[in-house]
Each structure stands twice: as C-alpha cells, then as structure tokens.
Motif scaffolding. Structure first.
Motif, PDB file in Angstrom:
ATOM      1  N   VAL A  72       0.777  -1.192   0.138  1.00 30.92           N
ATOM      2  CA  VAL A  72      -0.048   0.021   0.001  1.00 30.92           C
ATOM      3  C   VAL A  72       1.121   1.177  -0.084  1.00 30.92           C
ATOM      4  N   PHE A  73       0.610   2.189  -0.788  1.00 31.11           N
ATOM      5  CA  PHE A  73       1.324   3.592  -0.903  1.00 31.11           C
ATOM      6  C   PHE A  73       0.445   4.598  -0.915  1.00 31.11           C
ATOM      7  N   VAL A  74       0.837   5.664  -0.273  1.00 31.70           N
ATOM      8  CA  VAL A  74       0.138   6.900  -0.292  1.00 31.70           C
ATOM      9  C   VAL A  74       0.854   8.028  -0.957  1.00 31.70           C
ATOM     10  N   ASP A  75       0.105   8.810  -1.902  1.00 31.71           N
ATOM     11  CA  ASP A  75       0.781   9.950  -2.152  1.00 31.71           C
ATOM     12  C   ASP A  75       1.037  11.139  -1.469  1.00 31.71           C
ATOM     13  N   ASN A  76       1.821  11.993  -2.043  1.00 38.28           N
ATOM     14  CA  ASN A  76       2.493  13.185  -1.018  1.00 38.28           C
ATOM     15  C   ASN A  76       1.279  13.910  -0.473  1.00 38.28           C
ATOM     16  N   ASP A  77       0.404  13.942  -1.511  1.00 38.50           N
ATOM     17  CA  ASP A  77      -0.911  15.018  -0.751  1.00 38.50           C
ATOM     18  C   ASP A  77      -1.747  14.066   0.277  1.00 38.50           C
ATOM     19  N   ALA A  78      -1.548  12.938   0.529  1.00 42.85           N
ATOM     20  CA  ALA A  78      -2.511  11.946   1.347  1.00 42.85           C
ATOM     21  C   ALA A  78      -4.049  11.914   0.674  1.00 42.85           C
ATOM     22  N   ASP A  79      -3.929  12.146  -0.597  1.00 43.28           N
ATOM     23  CA  ASP A  79      -5.482  12.094  -1.070  1.00 43.28           C
ATOM     24  C   ASP A  79      -5.725  10.985  -2.116  1.00 43.28           C
ATOM     25  N   THR A  80      -4.782   9.924  -2.451  1.00 37.18           N
ATOM     26  CA  THR A  80      -4.711   9.168  -3.488  1.00 37.18           C
ATOM     27  C   THR A  80      -3.903   7.845  -2.994  1.00 37.18           C
ATOM     28  N   LEU A  81      -4.341   6.619  -2.954  1.00 37.34           N
ATOM     29  CA  LEU A  81      -3.765   5.345  -2.665  1.00 37.34           C
ATOM     30  C   LEU A  81      -3.531   4.500  -4.021  1.00 37.34           C
ATOM     31  N   LEU A  82      -2.285   4.018  -3.813  1.00 39.42           N
ATOM     32  CA  LEU A  82      -1.657   2.866  -4.855  1.00 39.42           C
ATOM     33  C   LEU A  82      -1.456   1.545  -4.042  1.00 39.42           C
ATOM     34  N   LEU A  83      -2.254   0.680  -4.796  1.00 37.61           N
ATOM     35  CA  LEU A  83      -2.350  -0.536  -4.233  1.00 37.61           C
ATOM     36  C   LEU A  83      -1.417  -1.774  -5.180  1.00 37.61           C
ATOM     37  N   LEU A  84      -0.680  -2.417  -4.769  1.00 36.90           N
ATOM     38  CA  LEU A  84      -0.027  -3.625  -5.532  1.00 36.90           C
ATOM     39  C   LEU A  84      -0.945  -4.794  -4.827  1.00 36.90           C
TER      40      LEU A  84
END
Length: 349
Positions: A72-84
């Motif tokens: 699980v990753f969170v972008d620098n603005d904390a408004d989008t997730l990236l899931l592998l």
C-alpha cells in the motif's frame, strides 16, 4: 495512516490505483471511503465504495476474482492510494484482466487485448436480459408512444404485468406495473430499469440510479406540478411561524411532510384525511382546485418521467452499455413528443 488520508477532497472518498504486483500493469482505478480502507487493511482483500452500487463493495464478492493486498502506498498529498495486488482472474466484469483494454490508435479506440473469462458464466445469476418496467395508468400511453418513436416495439400492446419481448429480442422485455410500485421493483432487482415519475421515487425514498430525465408527462413534454392549496379561511395557518396544526390530504405524504417541516409548519398529512384544511395535488391550470373551494398557494414539487436503474445491475458493464443505448434512443425520441404547457396561478407570497 487512515487519519492522515484526505477524504475531504473528493466528497468523502479517495481514488485508488490498482496495479498487478508482479508486472505493475494498471488493473483498475476505484474509490474508497474510510470504511473501505479499514476493511481493506484489516482483511487484506480490497474493498471499495462503489459509486454505481452505492455501497461498500468487496472486489470479487460474486465472481471470486478477489484482489489480495501486497503493498500500500499513499501519495504526497495524502489524497490518493496506490495498491499492489495479487489479482485472481480478471479485474473487470467484462471479462478482461484490466479495465484498460481500449487503446487510442489513429483517432479511434480499439480493443487491445483478449478477454480471459466469460462474464455470462462467471456472473450467471446476472443475465444480460434487461427487464424494463413501464407505468400503467396515466403515463402508459405516452410511454408506449415514446418506445415506438425510439424504434422499440413490444410484441403486444396490452402488457398487463406479463413479460413482453421487444422487437422479437429475448434480451429486452417490458413489464407493466403502477408508477407507485416501480421504484420498489427496481430497488429489489425484480426489474433492471423502469420509467416512473421523479415524485414517486422521492416519495418512496429509494436511492436508485437516475439514468436520464425523459422530461415528459401523460400529455407530452413538460413537467407535472404538485401544488399546495388551502381553504381560504385557513391560509393564515401557512404563514411561517404559525403554531396552528393543519390537516393536509395528499398522495405524496412524505414529500409534503418534509416540505412543511422545513417551513416550521405543524401538520397531519395523509391520503385518507377527510375535511382537510389543505390539499397537495397534481394541478394543470388550477381551475378544478379552485372550483372545489381551495385557494392555490404555491407549487410544491415538480416532476417528469425518468428512467431509473437498479444500482447493482447497472454496475455490470454489459448491462450498463445496453441500458445506456436504450436511454439515448428514448431521450432522442422525446423530441417528437407533443409539448404540454401549463399556466398556473398562485396567490401572492
């Protein structure tokens, strides 16, 4: 992590990009609310907030094509997730591994990959047959006229609650019911889509997918208006701040209760009230209401016929595209319906 996510930027949701953990192929983009994020992290299986189904959706709940979280990753603005994720089967209900199976080539969109499963087998309980509810009563004739103008001809004209195929096709059929019953039939999934007045959906309180406003009433293009009218000696009870309790007769009690509550007016509202102080009824010119001794006060709710869909069923791509095609044809055909203008008169506010 959940506390740091900016759900406020997107109406309580955050977008989520899903990638295959082995080859990093983008499989889909979805949305999560706080509950979906919590379920995803606690179970290890991706959950979404489905904007079509309007509920929490566990990916693979019907197909078995689950997405197991690897990173699980969170972008620098904390408004989008990236899931592998480890994707079981395909990520899209159309049968493909990824939702992104169209490629822009030479000015057109072309399918760039092959399906990996048959949706009709995986989603056997969700057939591609579209059951369409049409309203009996005042809207029946105009609705059938609209279908014919759009090129959809039922096999017989008197449907009478029995399924009736359209244009000899087995995948489209009409089922008639009252305008009041159609919202419940759609919500329960007994029909996929249905035509009824916006007033009936709001009155029944069902949250359905509003596919298209067809803009017609029983006499043609135009809205019908529910109006509030009272006996002349009772009009002072409708002044804002009045504490007098009034008795209102109407066929849309829930809408009327909400309206009067917003004005701070205390009222008993029901369809069975006799000797009512006021009524809320559909009005053309107002002459009939006035001839019965009532004074027109104000328009309360305007309504036209809409095409509504079951939230679950329209979420399936093959059904959604068929429904959208039908909706586009019906909307285009409304241009040929007669116009129905009204001229209401109300007392000064």
């Amino acid at each position: 992590m959940i506390e740091k996510l900016r759900f406020d930027k997107c109406g309580g949701l955050v977008p989520v990009v899903i990638q295959d953990h082995e080859n990093l192929a983008v499989l889909m983009v979805g949305f999560m609310n706080m509950e979906a994020v919590e379920l995803t992290l606690s179970t290890g299986i991706v959950h979404y907030w489905s904007r079509k189904k309007k509920r929490i959706w566990k990916k693979g709940e019907q197909s078995g094509h689950f997405q197991y979280v690897k990173k699980v990753f969170v972008d620098n603005d904390a408004d989008t997730l990236l899931l592998l994720v480890e994707q079981i089967g395909g990520a899209v209900e159309d049968g493909y591994r990824s939702c992104f199976y169209y490629e822009y080539v030479d000015g057109t969109l072309q399918i760039c990959t092959e399906p990996i499963f048959d949706p009709k087998t995986v989603y056997a309980m969700h057939s591609d047959r579209i059951r369409i509810g049409i309203p009996t009563g005042s809207l029946y004739t105009m609705t059938l006229t609209l279908f014919e103008l759009a090129g959809y001809y039922p096999e017989k004209y008197e449907v009478n609650g029995i399924e009736c195929n359209i244009n000899g096709r087995n995948d489209l059929c009409l089922v008639s019911s009252t305008a009041q019953e159609i919202p419940e039939l759609i919500a329960s999934g007994k029909i996929d889509i249905g035509i009824t007045g916006k007033d009936m959906v709001v009155e029944k309180g069902h949250e359905l997918t509003d596919v298209v406003d067809l803009g017609y009433n029983e006499n043609g293009i135009g809205e019908i208006t529910w109006v509030l009218a009272c006996r002349p000696d009772k009009k002072h009870h409708f002044y804002i701040g009045s504490q007098s309790k009034i008795r209102v007769r109407t066929e849309i009690p829930n809408i009327v209760k909400d309206y009067l509550k917003q004005l701070g007016i205390v009222a008993d509202v029901d369809a069975s009230i006799n000797d009512a102080d006021a009524i809320v009824a559909i009005c053309e010119s107002g002459q009939t209401i006035e001839s019965n001794g009532f004074l027109l006060l104000c328009p309360l709710f305007a309504s036209t016929a809409h095409l509504y869909a079951n939230n679950e069923n329209i979420a399936y791509g093959w059904k959604r595209r068929k429904i959208e095609e039908l909706a586009a044809c019906l909307k285009a055909a409304t241009r040929e319906l007669p116009k129905n203008h009204k001229n209401l008169r109300f007392m000064d506010k």
